[in-house]
Design a protein around this motif. Structure first.
Motif, mmCIF file in Angstrom:
data_model
loop_
_atom_site.group_PDB
_atom_site.id
_atom_site.type_symbol
_atom_site.label_atom_id
_atom_site.label_comp_id
_atom_site.label_asym_id
_atom_site.label_seq_id
_atom_site.Cartn_x
_atom_site.Cartn_y
_atom_site.Cartn_z
ATOM 1 N N GLN A 88 16.022 7.336 6.008
ATOM 2 C CA GLN A 88 14.568 7.416 5.914
ATOM 3 C C GLN A 88 13.950 7.805 7.251
ATOM 4 O O GLN A 88 13.039 8.630 7.311
ATOM 5 C CB GLN A 88 13.980 6.071 5.475
ATOM 6 N N LYS A 89 14.452 7.225 8.333
ATOM 7 C CA LYS A 89 13.924 7.545 9.663
ATOM 8 C C LYS A 89 14.179 9.008 10.008
ATOM 9 O O LYS A 89 13.308 9.693 10.546
ATOM 10 C CB LYS A 89 14.552 6.634 10.720
ATOM 11 N N LYS A 94 18.013 3.036 5.506
ATOM 12 C CA LYS A 94 16.935 2.969 6.510
ATOM 13 C C LYS A 94 17.092 4.093 7.538
ATOM 14 O O LYS A 94 16.116 4.721 7.942
ATOM 15 C CB LYS A 94 16.947 1.613 7.221
ATOM 16 N N LYS A 97 5.747 19.499 9.998
ATOM 17 C CA LYS A 97 4.285 19.480 10.030
ATOM 18 C C LYS A 97 3.764 20.155 11.292
ATOM 19 O O LYS A 97 2.816 20.937 11.240
ATOM 20 C CB LYS A 97 3.767 18.036 9.979
ATOM 21 N N ASP A 138 14.601 11.493 7.876
ATOM 22 C CA ASP A 138 13.742 12.302 7.018
ATOM 23 C C ASP A 138 12.318 12.332 7.556
ATOM 24 O O ASP A 138 11.653 13.368 7.533
ATOM 25 C CB ASP A 138 13.749 11.781 5.580
ATOM 26 N N GLN A 139 11.850 11.199 8.039
ATOM 27 C CA GLN A 139 10.501 11.123 8.600
ATOM 28 C C GLN A 139 10.367 12.005 9.840
ATOM 29 O O GLN A 139 9.385 12.710 10.004
ATOM 30 C CB GLN A 139 10.157 9.666 8.939
ATOM 31 N N LYS A 140 11.388 11.972 10.692
ATOM 32 C CA LYS A 140 11.367 12.816 11.896
ATOM 33 C C LYS A 140 11.363 14.292 11.513
ATOM 34 O O LYS A 140 10.646 15.098 12.108
ATOM 35 C CB LYS A 140 12.568 12.510 12.784
ATOM 36 N N LEU A 159 10.244 15.610 8.742
ATOM 37 C CA LEU A 159 8.950 15.915 8.151
ATOM 38 C C LEU A 159 7.894 16.119 9.230
ATOM 39 O O LEU A 159 7.085 17.049 9.151
ATOM 40 C CB LEU A 159 8.529 14.787 7.206
ATOM 41 N N GLU A 160 7.909 15.277 10.243
ATOM 42 C CA GLU A 160 6.961 15.426 11.348
ATOM 43 C C GLU A 160 7.184 16.760 12.074
ATOM 44 O O GLU A 160 6.227 17.435 12.444
ATOM 45 C CB GLU A 160 7.092 14.262 12.333
#
Length: 81
Positions: free
Chosen positions: A46-47, A43, A57, A49-51, A53-54
């Motif tokens: 995943q968090k 978990k 972007k 990786d999400q940060k 990715l943002e």
């Protein structure tokens, strides 16, 4: 006696409509399960990786489009020049 039967049928129908219009009962809540170390690490990854990715972007959004805007023409005006 038939007159009372029709009245009773109408009352039953009204009752059924009233019951069916009520909100359905909420589903029972699932019991919270305890996470082991592997699940917690997953978990967390995943968090992160999400940060990341943002962040990518937002960085890519500032640069503009990747394409040059269609067919590029050479500067030549004719074949014999």
């Amino acid at each position: 006696m038939e007159g009372t039967s029709k009245v009773a049928d109408k009352n039953v129908l009204k009752y059924l409509i009233k019951v069916l219009k009520k909100k359905p009962l909420n589903a029972a809540k699932k019991a919270t399960k305890e996470m082991d170390d592997d699940e917690m690490a997953f978990k967390l990854k995943q968090k992160e990786d999400q940060k990341a990715l943002e962040a990518l972007k937002t960085k890519a959004a500032g640069k503009g489009p990747l394409t040059g805007g269609g067919i590029k023409k050479s500067g030549k005006k004719g074949f014999g020049n």
